[in-house]
Design a protein around this motif. Structure first.
Motif, PDB file in Angstrom:
ATOM      1  N   HIS A 250      44.562  31.286  40.272  1.00  0.00           N
ATOM      2  CA  HIS A 250      43.805  32.314  39.561  1.00  0.00           C
ATOM      3  C   HIS A 250      44.394  33.702  39.816  1.00  0.00           C
ATOM      4  O   HIS A 250      44.569  34.510  38.890  1.00  0.00           O
ATOM      5  N   ARG A 251      44.749  33.984  41.068  1.00  0.00           N
ATOM      6  CA  ARG A 251      45.318  35.290  41.411  1.00  0.00           C
ATOM      7  C   ARG A 251      46.700  35.476  40.773  1.00  0.00           C
ATOM      8  O   ARG A 251      47.045  36.576  40.321  1.00  0.00           O
TER       9      ARG A 251
ATOM     10  N   HIS B 114      54.718  33.817  39.553  1.00  0.00           N
ATOM     11  CA  HIS B 114      53.579  33.933  38.642  1.00  0.00           C
ATOM     12  C   HIS B 114      53.872  33.218  37.322  1.00  0.00           C
ATOM     13  O   HIS B 114      52.987  32.567  36.744  1.00  0.00           O
TER      14      HIS B 114
ATOM     15  N   ARG C  71      46.383  39.597  28.197  1.00  0.00           N
ATOM     16  CA  ARG C  71      45.864  38.316  28.653  1.00  0.00           C
ATOM     17  C   ARG C  71      46.715  37.186  28.088  1.00  0.00           C
ATOM     18  O   ARG C  71      47.148  37.242  26.933  1.00  0.00           O
TER      19      ARG C  71
ATOM     20  N   GLU D 289      49.101  38.709  34.181  1.00  0.00           N
ATOM     21  CA  GLU D 289      48.493  39.454  33.074  1.00  0.00           C
ATOM     22  C   GLU D 289      48.552  40.962  33.322  1.00  0.00           C
ATOM     23  O   GLU D 289      48.753  41.748  32.390  1.00  0.00           O
ATOM     24  N   THR D 290      48.405  41.369  34.573  1.00  0.00           N
ATOM     25  CA  THR D 290      48.531  42.787  34.909  1.00  0.00           C
ATOM     26  C   THR D 290      49.957  43.274  34.663  1.00  0.00           C
ATOM     27  O   THR D 290      50.179  44.357  34.109  1.00  0.00           O
TER      28      THR D 290
ATOM     29  N   SER E 167      46.215  36.263  37.098  1.00  0.00           N
ATOM     30  CA  SER E 167      45.701  37.630  36.961  1.00  0.00           C
ATOM     31  C   SER E 167      46.807  38.649  37.190  1.00  0.00           C
ATOM     32  O   SER E 167      46.924  39.644  36.469  1.00  0.00           O
TER      33      SER E 167
END
Length: 293
Positions: free
Chosen positions: A37-38, A9, A50, A44-45, A41
């Protein structure tokens, strides 16, 4: 408890930062847009914040994203070091070698090299990147780089293979239309140039020829010259390989550039890399006359 940070990531985050968009990052990483995109995301999780604001003009780093760049690059350095060190355990000449080289070298030369290399090392496949951009050996964008350059400044292992010469080429039909090129200094003829910079024309064999087209790749120039659009000055080993072109008579060879073979020092004991390095050195030495006469 937040999930552990996933290096993949973080790697995707760095690609998005450097490329400026998810779509371009996906192309660089060889995945689809949704995968990028995943990954962002999920990152960020994991961080609970963000890292990008998605705007109509593109990606905008948040304050958290700005703060993440430095530690992310430190992770990248460590990950690349691990990859290089473990890759060094390969003892058999098998697997994939990633090779970057400029289009001028990939035109004609590459297929001849690969034929001989494949005969000697059938268990090694070569994945090429044909680009004028300097591939980053430190970040493992490529294993080996064949580069055309005056000098090399990076902390990598390198060897200057040779310095090639250039010649002026045209289609035979074009020369018949301009039989007095030397007498007139090229008056009425046209150059096909590499870039908008045209100071070199005044010092060329045909200073009175004007630049009509600017084509930044050698294959484009060869095709244009073959269609009788003008004169080109290209590496002699590329021009000589095309039967549609001839060297313009009585024009001396022009100085070219050194060709370097470069690779990261951590890969020097990797069997497949060592095999290609040794092969390339021998190949250029054996065929030196193709590049220098």
């Amino acid at each position: 408890m937040k999930p552990d940070l996933d290096w993949d990531h973080v790697r995707t985050f760095l690609a998005a930062v450097r490329c400026g968009s998810f779509r371009q990052a996906a192309e660089k990483l060889g995945v689809n847009h949704g995968t990028v995109h995943r990954a962002i995301s999920a990152l960020e999780t994991s961080l609970g914040t963000r890292v990008f604001d998605r705007t109509t003009s593109g990606l905008q780093l948040t304050q958290s994203g700005e703060a993440l760049i430095e530690p992310a690059e430190e992770m990248e350095t460590q990950a690349n070091t691990i990859t290089r060190k473990l890759s060094g355990l390969d003892l058999e000449p098998a697997g994939t070698v990633r090779l970057s080289l400029p289009p001028a070298l990939s035109h004609g030369l590459l297929s001849d090299m690969l034929f001989e290399f494949s005969e000697q090392f059938p268990e090694i496949s070569v994945r090429t990147i044909s680009t004028n951009r300097v591939s980053d050996l430190q970040r493992l964008e490529t294993d080996i780089s064949l580069r055309v350059a005056r000098n090399v400044d990076e902390d990598v292992l390198g060897r200057k293979l040779l310095t090639f010469v250039q010649a002026v080429y045209a289609a035979p039909g074009y020369l018949r239309k301009h039989e007095d090129l030397l007498a007139t200094g090229g008056k009425g003829a046209h150059w096909i140039a590499w870039s908008e910079l045209q100071d070199w024309v005044a010092d060329s064999p045909f200073p009175n020829a004007t630049v009509r087209h600017v084509l930044p790749e050698v294959s484009m120039q060869i095709e244009a010259a073959a269609k009788q659009l003008g004169l080109i000055k290209i590496p002699a080993f590329t021009g000589d390989a095309d039967p549609r072109l001839v060297r313009v008579p009585d024009v001396p060879l022009q100085p070219g550039y050194p060709v370097w073979l470069l690779y990261h020092r951590d890969l020097r004991r990797v069997a497949r890399v060592r095999a290609f390095v040794d092969f390339a050195i021998a190949y250029f030495s054996k065929n030196e006359r193709l590049f220098t006469e």
